[in-house]
Scaffold this active site. Structure first.
Site, mmCIF file in Angstrom:
data_model
loop_
_atom_site.group_PDB
_atom_site.id
_atom_site.type_symbol
_atom_site.label_atom_id
_atom_site.label_comp_id
_atom_site.label_asym_id
_atom_site.label_seq_id
_atom_site.Cartn_x
_atom_site.Cartn_y
_atom_site.Cartn_z
ATOM 1 N N HIS A 81 -50.459 -7.284 -56.180
ATOM 2 C CA HIS A 81 -50.968 -8.044 -57.322
ATOM 3 C C HIS A 81 -51.902 -7.180 -58.154
ATOM 4 C CE1 HIS A 81 -50.362 -10.671 -53.808
ATOM 5 N NE2 HIS A 81 -49.623 -11.330 -54.679
ATOM 6 N N HIS A 120 -42.808 -10.887 -58.289
ATOM 7 C CA HIS A 120 -42.368 -9.876 -57.316
ATOM 8 C C HIS A 120 -40.849 -9.809 -57.232
ATOM 9 C CE1 HIS A 120 -46.500 -9.844 -56.069
ATOM 10 N NE2 HIS A 120 -46.457 -11.096 -55.628
#
Lengths: 335, 335
Positions: B223, B56
Site C-alpha cells: 500500500h 492489487h
C-alpha cells in the site's frame, strides 16, 4: 531514469535470460535472440514466425507455443530485429510446409523480414525450397503515415493475427490458407490508443515525449511516436468514446455485428484501470448494437512503462471465432 | 493525477463492472462486491474465500475459478472489505464442507474476517453450522510491525496459498487439512519488495509517498507503506541481492532446498524489466545451491501504478509441488 536494469545496452539480452529461466518449456537461442517452441511442431505443419522491437512484452516472445507462434525474433528496444535473426528462425522452424511471417507495418521490420524471406528461399537447396508468405498488420487508425511507417502502423491486431493464424496452422491448413486467414484478421481489425504518460527508452535515459499533467495523446503509437492530437485529460467514459468512435467508423462496424474486443494496457497503467475502461467500452459497444462475443483485457502489447491503453475491435465470423477459441499454450495466452 | 477513471469514488464499483464484462465465466454480486465462480463447486468441496482492499489486481478477484478461490471480496482501494461482504460470500459458497478464509495480515482484514466467521457460525441453523477456518498470511520479512499490522504483512505468498489450498480443496480434502496446507505454504514462504516510485490512491489524488529520482524504498509494503530503508537506486543485480539475502536468511533456505520463485511486478514496472530481474534472481539462487522447481513471473500482487517488484520464495516439498501443478482456471492463473 529509474528502472530495474543493469547497463541500458544489455536490457534485451538480460531480459531474454530471465525469460528463458522463467519458461523452461520455451527454448531461447541467445546468440540470435530467437525464442522457439521447445517441442518442435509436427511435420507438415505450417510454421508461424513473428518478431519486432523489444519493449512490448509479452508481445512477441510471450506468444510462442502450441497454437500460436513457432518462433519470435527479439530486436533491440523499439528496433527491428535484423534479417539474419529472421532467416535463422525461418530455417529452424520450417517443417516442409512453409513459413508465415507476421510483420507489424514499420519500415524496418518490413524491409528486414522481406530480406529474410528472400534469403530463406535463395539459400534453400533445389527441390527443398522454403516457402515463405508474409502478412503485414496495419490496424492503427490514428494516422495514415507515421514517423516509422508508410501506411498505417501495426499494433493490437497483431496479437489476434498471431493467435488465429497460429490456430489455423495447428489444424494443418496449407500455407496459402493460413496466410489468407491472417490477412482476414488484419482486414477486419482496427485499433486506436491513448497515452497518459511517456515511456523511457533505457539507452536514451529520458522520456520519449513530454505531456503536461493535464494532457493526453490520442492516437499514440506503441513507441511513443505522435498520435492524432493532444487533448485535455478526460474521464474514462470520455476516453472510451474517443477510442470506440474512430475504430467503429473505420471498419465500419454495423449494428448487429459480432466482435472480439481487445482492451490493451500500455504497460504503466494498473489493471484496475484497464478493467474500469473495459466496462466503459463494453457499455458503449452494447449501446451501438454490437455483440461482444469474446474479449481480451490486459497488458499484451506494451510500450515499456507508458500509461494508457489501446482498443482493438475485430469483426468476427464463425471461423475466426472458432480459431480464436482453439487451445493455446504460451507464456502469455493459455486456454 | 492522470488515471483512466471517472469519479475517484467510483473506481472499485466501475472496475468490477468491467471485470464482469470481461469474464462472463465469473459471477459478480455488485451489491456486495463479491466475485464468485459461476459454476458452483460440487457438494462436499471445501470452499476457499479471500478478499482485501482493491488496487492489487489481479489479486484477489482474478484468482476466482476452478482450482483456486470460490469467492473474493473486493474492498475499496487499499481498504479491507466489510464483514457483511465476507459473511455473504461465506454463506453463498458453503457446500456443507466448510469454508477457508485466507486473510492477509492487516488489522482491518483480520478483524473483519474474524467477525464474518463468527457471524457465519452464529447465524447458521442448529445442525447446519457453517464451519469456518482462517489462515493468515504474514510473509513479508521487511518489518516486524507496520503501519497497518501487528506482526508481519501478508504479501506475495498469498497468491501461492490461494493456489495450493485451492488445489487441496478441489481434491476433496477436509477443511482442517486444507487449512493445514495453507498454513504450511505461509510458513514456508517469505517475501521482500522494493519500490522505485509511489502509487497514487485515486481519492487522495497525490502520490502516497515521495521518493527522490535517485532513491528506492527497500521493504516497501503493497500500500506504499514504509519499508526498511531508503537507498540510492541500484542496478538490477544489486537489487536482486538485496531481495534474495533477507528472504533466504529468514526462512532459512539451505543449499539443496527446492523452491518456487515468484517474482512479482508492482504494477508500473514493464514486463521486460521483471524478466530481466528474474534472470538476476535465478542466477543468485543457483549460485546458492537452491533448485528452482517452479516459477511465477509477472504482475500478480500490484500496488496500483507503483514501479518495483517483490520476490517470494516458497520452500517446496513433493505435496506442495503437486498441488501447485494441479489444474487451475481463473482469469489470472490458468494451466
Amino acid at each position: 531514469m529509474k528502472k530495474l536494469i543493469n547497463d541500458p545496452a544489455d536490457v534485451v539480452k538480460e531480459a531474454l535470460a530471465g525469460f528463458a529461466a522463467a519458461h523452461p518449456q520455451i527454448r531461447v537461442d541467445h546468440t540470435h535472440r530467437i525464442v522457439y517452441r521447445a517441442e518442435p511442431a509436427r511435420l507438415g505443419k505450417v510454421a508461424v514466425v513473428s518478431g519486432g522491437g523489444s519493449g512490448h512484452e509479452p508481445m512477441h516472445i510471450g506468444f510462442v507455443g502450441a497454437g500460436m507462434l513457432d518462433a519470435a525474433c527479439a530486436g533491440e528496444i523499439f528496433t527491428s530485429p535484423v534479417p539474419d535473426q529472421m532467416l535463422v528462425a525461418t530455417q529452424q522452424v520450417d517443417n516442409g510446409a512453409g513459413v508465415l511471417h507476421i510483420v507489424k507495418n514499420y519500415t524496418g521490420d518490413v524491409l528486414n523480414f522481406e530480406m529474410a524471406g528472400e534469403l530463406a528461399t535463395a539459400l534453400s537447396g533445389a527441390g527443398n525450397e522454403i516457402q515463405v508468405e508474409t502478412v503485414r498488420t496495419d490496424d492503427d487508425v490514428a494516422v495514415q503515415d507515421s514517423l516509422y511507417t508508410a501506411g498505417r502502423r501495426g499494433v493490437g491486431v497483431t496479437v489476434l493475427v498471431e493467435k488465429i493464424a497460429g490456430a489455423g496452422a495447428e489444424q494443418g491448413r496449407p500455407l496459402a490458407e493460413v496466410a489468407a486467414i491472417a490477412r482476414r484478421v488484419n482486414e477486419n481489425g482496427r485499433s486506436l490508443g491513448v497515452a497518459l504518460t511517456s515511456c523511457t527508452v533505457p539507452t536514451a535515459g529520458r522520456p520519449t515525449f513530454e505531456l503536461a499533467d493535464d494532457e493526453m495523446e490520442v492516437g499514440i503509437g506503441i513507441h511513443g511516436e505522435p498520435g492524432r492530437r493532444r487533448e485535455p485529460h478526460a474521464t474514462a467514459a470520455e476516453i472510451a468514446e474517443l477510442l470506440v468512435e474512430p475504430v467503429v467508423a473505420d471498419l465500419p462496424l454495423r449494428r448487429g455485428d459480432t466482435v472480439l474486443a481487445f482492451l490493451n494496457g500500455m504497460g504503466g497503467t494498473p489493471l484496475i484501470e484497464i478493467y474500469l475502461m473495459y466496462g466503459e467500452i463494453s457499455r458503449i459497444l452494447a449501446a451501438r448494437g454490437l455483440t461482444v462475443a469474446r474479449s481480451l483485457v490486459g497488458p499484451y502489447v506494451t510500450s515499456l512503462e507508458m500509461a494508457g491503453c489501446s482498443l482493438t475491435l475485430l469483426r468476427l465470423d464463425d471461423e475466426l471465432l472458432s480459431l480464436w477459441d482453439a487451445p493455446v499454450t504460451t507464456p502469455a495466452l493459455r486456454w
